[in-house]
Design a protein around this motif. Structure first.
Motif, PDB file in Angstrom:
ATOM      1  N   ALA A 413       0.280  -1.317  -0.364  1.00 61.98           N
ATOM      2  CA  ALA A 413       0.407  -0.057   0.249  1.00 61.98           C
ATOM      3  C   ALA A 413       0.886   1.516  -0.037  1.00 61.98           C
ATOM      4  CB  ALA A 413      -1.223  -0.121   1.116  1.00 61.98           C
ATOM      5  N   HIS A 414       1.986   1.219   0.992  1.00 61.58           N
ATOM      6  CA  HIS A 414       3.042   2.330   1.033  1.00 61.58           C
ATOM      7  C   HIS A 414       4.038   2.888  -0.043  1.00 61.58           C
ATOM      8  CE1 HIS A 414       0.390   4.274   4.076  1.00 61.58           C
ATOM      9  NE2 HIS A 414       0.230   2.447   4.990  1.00 61.58           N
ATOM     10  N   ASP A 415       4.831   1.469  -0.095  1.00 61.75           N
ATOM     11  CA  ASP A 415       5.894   1.360  -1.353  1.00 61.75           C
ATOM     12  C   ASP A 415       5.457   0.642  -2.439  1.00 61.75           C
ATOM     13  OD1 ASP A 415       7.231   2.946   0.742  1.00 61.75           O
ATOM     14  OD2 ASP A 415       7.819   1.166   1.455  1.00 61.75           O
ATOM     15  N   ARG A 416       4.678  -0.001  -2.709  1.00 60.04           N
ATOM     16  CA  ARG A 416       4.565  -0.380  -3.670  1.00 60.04           C
ATOM     17  C   ARG A 416       5.672  -1.849  -3.916  1.00 60.04           C
ATOM     18  NH1 ARG A 416       4.360   4.565  -4.524  1.00 60.04           N
ATOM     19  NH2 ARG A 416       6.079   4.784  -5.325  1.00 60.04           N
ATOM     20  N   THR A 417       5.394  -2.738  -3.385  1.00 60.75           N
ATOM     21  CA  THR A 417       6.075  -3.439  -3.377  1.00 60.75           C
ATOM     22  C   THR A 417       5.874  -4.783  -2.726  1.00 60.75           C
ATOM     23  OG1 THR A 417       8.878  -1.859  -2.693  1.00 60.75           O
ATOM     24  CG2 THR A 417       8.130  -4.422  -1.791  1.00 60.75           C
ATOM     25  N   LEU A 418       6.053  -5.999  -3.111  1.00 62.48           N
ATOM     26  CA  LEU A 418       5.181  -7.473  -3.556  1.00 62.48           C
ATOM     27  C   LEU A 418       6.101  -8.138  -2.404  1.00 62.48           C
ATOM     28  CD1 LEU A 418       3.909  -7.218  -7.017  1.00 62.48           C
ATOM     29  CD2 LEU A 418       2.637  -6.576  -5.346  1.00 62.48           C
ATOM     30  N   ILE A 419       5.830  -8.143  -1.079  1.00 62.55           N
ATOM     31  CA  ILE A 419       5.888  -9.068  -0.181  1.00 62.55           C
ATOM     32  C   ILE A 419       5.595 -10.084   0.092  1.00 62.55           C
ATOM     33  CG2 ILE A 419       7.570  -9.485   1.419  1.00 62.55           C
ATOM     34  CD1 ILE A 419       8.912  -8.205  -0.046  1.00 62.55           C
ATOM     35  N   ASP A 420       5.161 -11.636   0.133  1.00 57.94           N
ATOM     36  CA  ASP A 420       4.390 -12.346  -0.091  1.00 57.94           C
ATOM     37  C   ASP A 420       4.962 -13.573   1.820  1.00 57.94           C
ATOM     38  OD1 ASP A 420       3.065 -15.094  -0.458  1.00 57.94           O
ATOM     39  OD2 ASP A 420       4.551 -16.171  -0.922  1.00 57.94           O
TER      40      ASP A 420
END
Length: 748
Positions: A413-420
């Motif tokens: 939501a804040h960094d647009r980084t996809l962490i699973d």
């Protein structure tokens, strides 16, 4: 030495608890799942991608300022202008009109691989049997391909190129690759590879400002999540259409590809020139667009652009994509937030994501972080189980799961980084469940001793309950709201005279088995069989919040099953030439508070139910005979199933009771209650009851005649015999002046 020995003893006990008693199996599960996570098979990847899809569904990219519009080959345009492909002169006119409106660049999500079949000069050579004069005039009109090439030369444009999964033919146009610079090694082993590409006519490719791949392959579930920003074919590297449009738009001359310092994949793609732009990619050179919901306002019908009747403000200062939304052109795609959107929308969304600086990214470090969480979370579960036990460990697991999902969501939501977070959560859950199961099997061995002791004396359900809670092996019970069921075979004495003892037993088993199966299927507890009678109840020992509905469904299905059983018995009797008496049953239902538990003595007891609601249910079953219906349900049950089809029968004072009760008969499920046939019957039936209680006998008899006809489809016509008998009785011996309509039952 004493302190060290004490510490060593505690450590030893902890490790025995950690790995002893079969807990080493949970450790092996952790090792195995860690290997699976490193291997990353398709099911693991699928779950991860679905979670990322869910994030975008929950929070799609907000539609900010619109930077891309689409000239849309929609259904209306094809209907008005004609089927695709159109003449290249029309395409040229649309490009001209777009630039006149202020479009800064036009990109094509189509390919012009062959000459225009509608070009006049080609028609002159292909049309048979035309006179020489007409042929000459067509030749003189020139080539529409030349018209489009001239427009492309003057206008800023980017042509599309299509991937082909088959090897290119020798005469196929092979597009030239873009200017590509590489840093850190050869990126081609990591890039998506296409056997061949389909390019445009050379006359178009020579004059266009750029050329890019528009082919987008969805993943195995047909969702387009990742787009190759660069791809390879025949060892040449080609940019995506969206990337090439951005290059031409920004005036950059070169596209760069940088590998990771370790050379294990692509780190990013960048543009080198007057303005340096970096595009985050995964190690395969794929970009993750951050999708917004489909914005139909970006689409301008091609027919309007061709006619010049669109609003120029919609194109001024915008990048323009030429694509198709018409279903017949088969260019529809599915994204994380939309289904069946035009394929051109994927390119538009990618460009918009770049403008909004909102591309999703999944850095190489993400997998390292996730791997550490997998191992750390699994070990933490093992230690927690050994330290605080399963109950507290579940609380820890829930808290840790919420934390990992929260962190994953925060980064999205804040960094647009996809962490699973799914892999660590699943592994931790698997380790917890394995460890819990191992503990359970140890306890199960202890429970089995109780089962072996009581298996010959109590029902299987009670044995299981006592094994779970040995403290309940005592007299007493608890109060619950329950629904009670009684049934009895009508004319059982007559039926029994047809059989000897063994034959009667086989016959009753044949009847009781399907009835019992139906009750058990709806969660009933069979309390006892009393000859031909069945007693059952709901909401104990297992909780059933819909106990009244379960009981009503049982009654209705028993009615249907009895019809089938009678048909089967009749067929057998006809075949054998024997007499057959149809089985008829009466059923009673009632709901209310009851005491349920172990009833009996200190030497022997049974799991059963007591209460006024039980006695009334038994009385209601007995009333099914004088009312000529197969079931009677109490008002307490009817109130709990207001949507079922029920008819009020009477207000009676059953034997042994001083307070009158209202009784009903169950006709059908909710769908029956909603039918027009039942509503018509209920209206007449209720009116008939009102006349009956008002002692308007003639009017009541007229309504009984109407009700008989309406009741025919529901098989309850005999019910009205009761009212006819009652009216005849009251005419001979009128009720007292203060009669309240309550009938006093004389039998159980």
């Amino acid at each position: 030495m004493g302190i060290l020995k004490k510490i060593g003893g505690r450590v030893g006990r902890f490790f025995r608890k950690l790995f002893g008693g079969g807990q080493w199996i949970a450790f092996l599960v952790l090792v195995g799942l860690t290997i699976v996570r490193i291997w990353n098979p398709e099911p693991v990847e699928f779950v991860r991608l679905k979670v990322f899809d869910t994030y975008q569904k929950i929070k799609p990219r907000e539609n900010a300022e619109q930077n891309v519009v689409v000239i849309d080959l929609d259904e209306r345009s094809l209907a008005e202008v004609g089927q695709w492909p159109w003449g290249r002169d029309k395409v040229a006119q649309m490009v001209v009109n777009a630039h006149r409106a202020g479009a800064v660049l036009v990109g094509f999500d189509i390919v012009f691989a062959e000459p225009d079949r509608l070009s006049p000069d080609l028609l002159a050579d292909t049309l048979p049997n035309i006179d020489p004069d007409m042929r000459g005039r067509l030749k003189g009109m020139g080539s529409t391909d030349a018209i489009l090439a001239n427009v492309l030369k003057q206008a800023r444009s980017v042509l599309g190129q299509a991937a082909d999964d088959t090897k290119a033919a020798d005469d196929l146009v092979r597009p030239e690759p873009a200017a590509i610079a590489t840093i850190g090694g050869d990126p081609r082993p990591f890039l998506q590879n296409y056997p061949s590409l389909v390019g445009n006519l050379k006359m178009f490719e020579d004059v266009a400002g750029g050329r890019g791949l528009f082919t987008v392959y969805p993943e195995k579930d047909n969702v387009v999540r990742r787009i190759p920003v660069v791809a390879r074919s025949e060892d040449k590297i080609y940019p995506a259409l969206s990337l090439e449009m951005l290059r031409v738009f920004t005036g950059n001359s070169t596209i760069g590809i940088r590998l990771t310092p370790e050379g294990t994949g692509i780190q990013d793609v960048f543009m080198q020139g007057s303005r340096r732009i970096i595009f985050p990619t995964d190690r395969m050179g794929l970009m993750w667009p951050y999708y917004s919901k489909l914005d139909e306002s970006r689409y301008i019908p091609a027919k309007d652009v061709l006619a010049g009747t669109f609003d120029p403000k919609k194109m001024a200062g915008k990048l323009v994509l030429f694509g198709a939304s018409a279903a017949g052109l088969r260019d529809l795609r599915t994204t994380a937030v939309d289904e069946n959107i035009p394929g051109v929308e994927v390119h538009a969304q990618l460009i918009e994501s770049v403008f909004a600086e909102s591309l999703l990214q999944r850095p190489l470090e993400a997998e390292m972080i996730e791997g550490a969480l997998v191992v750390g979370g699994g070990l933490f579960m093992l230690i927690a189980m050994a330290s605080v036990g399963a109950r507290w460990t579940m609380g820890v697991f829930i808290a840790a799961t919420a934390g990992m999902i929260g962190v994953s969501w925060y980064y999205f939501a804040h960094d647009r980084t996809l962490i699973d977070a799914t892999a660590p959560v699943i592994v931790a859950l698997a380790v917890y469940m394995t460890s819990t199961y191992i503990s359970y099997t140890r306890e199960e061995a202890q429970r089995q001793q109780i089962k072996n002791t009581f298996a010959f004396y109590l029902s299987p359900a009670m044995v299981d309950k006592l094994a779970e809670h040995p403290d309940q092996l005592k007299l007493g019970g608890e109060t619950r709201e329950m629904t009670i069921f009684f049934s009895d075979v009508r004319g059982f004495t007559t039926i029994s005279e047809m059989f000897d003892a063994q034959g009667l037993t086989a016959f009753m088993n044949r009847y009781l088995t399907p009835m019992t199966d139906i009750a058990l299927a709806h969660g009933a507890y069979i309390d006892k069989y009393i000859g031909d009678a069945i007693m059952a109840f709901w909401n104990a020992p297992l909780e059933d919040l819909n106990h009244a509905r379960s009981a009503c469904d049982t009654v209705l299905e028993m009615r249907t099953a009895l019809v089938a059983l009678n048909e089967e018995l009749q067929a057998e009797a006809t075949k054998n030439g024997t007499k057959m008496i149809p089985i008829g049953i009466g059923m009673g239902l009632n709901s209310g508070p009851c005491v349920v538990g172990n009833m009996g003595s200190n030497q022997k007891f049974n799991y059963s139910v007591l209460g006024d609601a039980v006695n009334l249910a038994s009385r209601l079953e007995g009333q099914s005979k004088p009312y000529h219906t197969d079931n009677v349900i109490g008002e307490a049950t009817q109130v709990l199933v207001p949507d079922y089809a029920t008819l009020e029968i009477d207000s009676i004072r059953v034997k042994g009771k001083t307070i009158p009760v209202t009784i009903f008969t169950l006709v059908g499920k909710p769908e029956v209650a909603q039918s027009g046939e039942f509503k018509a019957l209920k209206e007449v039936h209720d009116e008939m009851l009102a006349c009956y209680r008002g002692q308007r006998w003639d009017e009541c008899e007229t309504l009984i005649g109407r009700a008989r006809v309406l009741a025919e489809p529901f098989g309850i016509v005999p019910l009205y015999q009761t009212y006819e008998e009652r009216i005849a009785e009251y005419r001979a011996d009128p009720p007292p002046a203060d009669w309240d309509g309550v009938y006093v039952a004389t039998s159980k």
